[in-house]
Write an enzyme that holds these catalytic residues in place. Structure first.
Site: not given
Ligand code: NDP
Length: 274
Positions: A57, A117, A135, A149, A153, A184
């Site tokens: 986490d 880090k 990002s 957000y 970012k 996603t």
């Molecule tokens: P998803 O929601 O499919 O995946 C996000 C993931 O982050 C999930 O596995 C979620 O876990 C996890 N997560 C959330 N909070 C925590 C936490 N505290 N500790 C560990 N894991 C956590 O979205 P995406 O795959 O799209 O997102 C991945 C990255 O891509 C993100 O950083 C997002 O900002 C970035 N992004 C996505 C875009 C899009 O259009 N999809 C556009 C631009 C950027 P859990 O299932 O437990 O919630």
């Protein structure tokens, strides 16, 4: 480099899950992590013995330290760290509370910073490695309702660009990935704040748009992660990689507007010399 070791955050769905599978397909080994590790069972099974899973986490420093240790115990090194975990707090600045803003920054900025880090000293000692920061096009330009957000970012972008200059002489690279809209779970997982009528045509319009976009996002995460791997494998990887035509168009338009404003006001900007 062949047979790399990856540590990826947020692998329960979306980019994190697809990155783990793409890394395995490339012959690499992966420590796939999630805050609910039980969500990773299917991924581990699909990993042909090359995916190990553990809890991480990004808001819990102890779990970050434990996951880094577990990766070293399993594989002895970390070649690619992907700070992928993310969430979305959607609401206008007046609509979100300070605690909602802090929660957004805790996951997207401070979480990624803390994992970074924890891994930098290892990569510095190895004299090699790549830190991939997921990002967003929202780390370069803004939309109403995305203020929390964007704050997170944009902070990640500044932190990561600086880190890249500090680590380059030590053999460690940084790749900042800036996706547009990808199909996603991101939109489904969003957290929507209270809504005020005054923002119906700004933040409210964005809220309606994100609702319409759910499951209709124009980009494929499988193709997105293929592009990330191609960039990592290239001879001179970029510092930033936009993903998706929507991201390219959006950034180009934004930069043209920024430059036009610089030009328009240059006469005043240059009046300050002593
Ligand atoms: P998803 O929601 O499919 O995946 C996000 C993931 O982050 C999930 O596995 C979620 O876990 C996890 N997560 C959330 N909070 C925590 C936490 N505290 N500790 C560990 N894991 C956590 O979205 P995406 O795959 O799209 O997102 C991945 C990255 O891509 C993100 O950083 C997002 O900002 C970035 N992004 C996505 C875009 C899009 O259009 N999809 C556009 C631009 C950027 P859990 O299932 O437990 O919630």
């Amino acid at each position: 480099m062949q047979n790399r070791v990856w540590l990826i955050t947020g692998c329960s769905s979306g980019f994190g899950r697809e990155l783990a599978l793409a890394a395995v397909a490339a012959g690499d080994r992966v420590m796939a992590t999630a805050r609910r590790p039980e969500t990773l069972t299917g991924l581990a099974e699909a990993g042909q013995g090359r995916i190990t899973t553990t809890a991480l986490d990004v808001t819990d420093p102890d779990s970050i330290a434990a996951a880094v240790e577990a990766t070293l115990a399993a594989y002895g090194r970390i070649d690619v760290l992907v700070n992928n975990a993310g969430s979305l707090v959607l609401g206008a600045v007046e609509e979100f509370t300070m605690s909602e803003l802090r929660e957004q920054l805790d996951v997207v900025f401070f979480g990624a910073a803390e994992v970074t880090k924890a891994v930098v000293p290892l990569m510095r000692t190895q004299g090699s490695g790549t830190i991939v920061q997921m990002s967003s096009i929202g780390g370069r330009k803004t939309y109403p309702a995305f203020g929390a957000y964007h704050a997170a970012k944009w902070a990640l972008e500044g932190f990561s660009e600086t880190l890249a200059t500090e680590l380059a002489p030590l053999g460690v690279r940084v790749l900042i990935v800036e996706p547009g809209a990808f199909r996603t779970e991101f939109n489904n997982n969003k957290y929507v704040t209270r809504e005020l009528p005054a923002y119906a045509e700004t933040a409210g319009a964005t809220r309606r748009f994100t609702q319409e976009l759910t499951a209709a996002e124009p980009n494929d995460p499988v193709k997105g992660v293929a592009a990330i791997l191609a960039a990592l494998d290239s001879e001179r990887p970029p510092l930033r990689l936009l993903l998706g035509g929507d991201a390219v168009d959006g950034l180009r338009e934004h930069h043209a507007a920024l430059l036009a404003e610089v030009d328009e006001w240059e006469h005043l900007s240059r009046t300050t010399a002593i």
